[in-house]
Design an enzyme around this catalytic site. Sequence first.
Site, PDB file in Angstrom:
ATOM      1  N   ASP A 166       0.734  -1.305   0.040  1.00  0.00           N
ATOM      2  CA  ASP A 166       0.033   0.134   0.144  1.00  0.00           C
ATOM      3  C   ASP A 166       0.866   1.397  -0.043  1.00  0.00           C
ATOM      4  O   ASP A 166       0.310   2.529  -0.075  1.00  0.00           O
ATOM      5  CB  ASP A 166      -0.784   0.176   0.955  1.00  0.00           C
ATOM      6  CG  ASP A 166      -0.836  -0.148   2.115  1.00  0.00           C
ATOM      7  OD1 ASP A 166       1.088   0.018   2.892  1.00  0.00           O
ATOM      8  OD2 ASP A 166      -1.163   0.297   3.746  1.00  0.00           O
ATOM      9  N   SER A 167       2.416   1.470   0.186  1.00  0.00           N
ATOM     10  CA  SER A 167       2.942   1.865  -0.107  1.00  0.00           C
ATOM     11  C   SER A 167       2.791   2.762  -1.872  1.00  0.00           C
ATOM     12  O   SER A 167       3.459   3.905  -1.909  1.00  0.00           O
ATOM     13  CB  SER A 167       4.741   1.855   0.056  1.00  0.00           C
ATOM     14  OG  SER A 167       5.151   0.401  -0.499  1.00  0.00           O
TER      15      SER A 167
ATOM     16  N   ASP B 282      -1.490  -5.778  -0.140  1.00  0.00           N
ATOM     17  CA  ASP B 282      -1.682  -5.000   1.247  1.00  0.00           C
ATOM     18  C   ASP B 282      -2.825  -5.266   0.975  1.00  0.00           C
ATOM     19  O   ASP B 282      -3.680  -4.801  -0.190  1.00  0.00           O
ATOM     20  CB  ASP B 282      -0.981  -4.407   1.046  1.00  0.00           C
ATOM     21  CG  ASP B 282       0.212  -3.900   1.639  1.00  0.00           C
ATOM     22  OD1 ASP B 282       0.543  -4.940   2.431  1.00  0.00           O
ATOM     23  OD2 ASP B 282       1.159  -3.218   1.865  1.00  0.00           O
TER      24      ASP B 282
ATOM     25  N   LYS C  70      -1.474  -9.335   2.548  1.00  0.00           N
ATOM     26  CA  LYS C  70      -0.750  -9.393   3.849  1.00  0.00           C
ATOM     27  C   LYS C  70      -1.376  -7.613   4.618  1.00  0.00           C
ATOM     28  O   LYS C  70      -1.863  -7.185   4.258  1.00  0.00           O
ATOM     29  CB  LYS C  70       0.070  -8.874   3.763  1.00  0.00           C
ATOM     30  CG  LYS C  70       1.415  -7.657   5.051  1.00  0.00           C
ATOM     31  CD  LYS C  70       2.854  -7.619   4.184  1.00  0.00           C
ATOM     32  CE  LYS C  70       3.155  -5.794   3.405  1.00  0.00           C
ATOM     33  NZ  LYS C  70       2.394  -4.616   4.317  1.00  0.00           N
TER      34      LYS C  70
ATOM     35  N   GLU D 252      -1.829  -5.614   8.866  1.00  0.00           N
ATOM     36  CA  GLU D 252      -1.279  -4.972   9.702  1.00  0.00           C
ATOM     37  C   GLU D 252      -1.704  -5.220  10.896  1.00  0.00           C
ATOM     38  O   GLU D 252      -2.917  -4.863  11.416  1.00  0.00           O
ATOM     39  CB  GLU D 252      -0.625  -3.403   9.377  1.00  0.00           C
ATOM     40  CG  GLU D 252       0.410  -3.418   8.092  1.00  0.00           C
ATOM     41  CD  GLU D 252      -0.109  -1.732   7.827  1.00  0.00           C
ATOM     42  OE1 GLU D 252       0.150  -0.748   9.321  1.00  0.00           O
ATOM     43  OE2 GLU D 252       1.305  -1.527   6.910  1.00  0.00           O
TER      44      GLU D 252
ATOM     45  N   GLU E  35       8.433  -3.985  10.498  1.00  0.00           N
ATOM     46  CA  GLU E  35       9.782  -2.889   9.992  1.00  0.00           C
ATOM     47  C   GLU E  35       9.691  -2.014  10.857  1.00  0.00           C
ATOM     48  O   GLU E  35       9.293  -2.091  11.939  1.00  0.00           O
ATOM     49  CB  GLU E  35       8.171  -2.299   9.367  1.00  0.00           C
ATOM     50  CG  GLU E  35       9.026  -1.180   9.015  1.00  0.00           C
ATOM     51  CD  GLU E  35       7.212  -0.286   7.334  1.00  0.00           C
ATOM     52  OE1 GLU E  35       6.430  -0.938   7.653  1.00  0.00           O
ATOM     53  OE2 GLU E  35       8.050   0.993   7.309  1.00  0.00           O
TER      54      GLU E  35
HETATM   55  O1  KIV Z   1       3.496  -1.263   1.751  1.00  0.00           O
HETATM   56  C1  KIV Z   1       4.941  -1.713   1.730  1.00  0.00           C
HETATM   57  O2  KIV Z   1       5.499  -0.977   0.907  1.00  0.00           O
HETATM   58  C2  KIV Z   1       5.168  -2.146   2.908  1.00  0.00           C
HETATM   59  C3  KIV Z   1       6.768  -2.242   3.120  1.00  0.00           C
HETATM   60  C4  KIV Z   1       7.416  -1.590   3.648  1.00  0.00           C
HETATM   61  C5  KIV Z   1       6.745  -4.016   3.755  1.00  0.00           C
HETATM   62  O3  KIV Z   1       4.457  -3.093   3.910  1.00  0.00           O
END
Ligand code: KIV
Length: 272
Positions: free
Chosen positions: A52-53, A91, A121, A123, A190
Amino acid sequence: MSVHKKKFKKVTTNSVQEMKRNAEKISMLTAYDYTMAMMVDGAGIDVILVGDSASNVMAGHETTLPITLDQMIYHASSVVRAVNRALVVVDLPFGSYQGNSKEALSSAIRIMKESGAHAVKLEGGTEIKESIDRILTAGIPVMGHLGLTPQSIYKFGTYTVRAKEDEEAEKLLSDAKSLEEAGCFSIVLEKIPAQLATKVAQTVSIPVIGIGAGNGVDGQVLVLHDMLGMTKEFSPRFLRRYLNLYDDVTNAIQAYISDVKSLDFPNEKEQY
Ligand code: KIV
């Protein structure tokens, strides 16, 4: 430059667990679009994270919170179309799983069905256990994410190193154990002290992939745009830049502008 021998024809959740058992480090990078994913996969990466980055590096938001489930599915399906070998993890975005476990399951199903990805994934630790249980029951592999969890940035207020104090470190270790017990196939850690990350990796039997978590874990992940030097302003201590693409791309574009203005481009061979 040595090219790492690719043991697995296709990387699966079982392959990354086997890599941990064989003490082979796992390589993971983010990707959000077809062309970059093709290069990342072709280079031999083990795991591609459609993170989600994307909210930051693709859409220019300050945080990961605004990206939507539809947008994540768009990025994920572009990546999946490019990938032949890597395991593709996506994510679940903020707001698509925290509400209740039913919503979490339907978000995870949408990602798997509409993008063709291999895993999701999420969090968080024990507070999202019910959602993780429900997603796993549907046969969808889950990667956990502990330590600095950017979707909770407004709760913590800063992006500084997490779990430096004993209490938070103990909670993180116990969260990692409960993610393993729940059936997660892997965990991202992280921005936490390297010593704690090593302890987690030695305690749980599932692969622990670190970002800013030192060398004692089972693998490493970086945001593609950061490690290629496409982003300038983001310079945390854990980031190693393998290229300086920001400057290289700027120089290339300036050379093009200058060629256009001076009538150097196109030349006779570049026209019909
Ligand atoms: O969204 C992302 O890029 C991440 C990584 C930093 C692990 O969750």
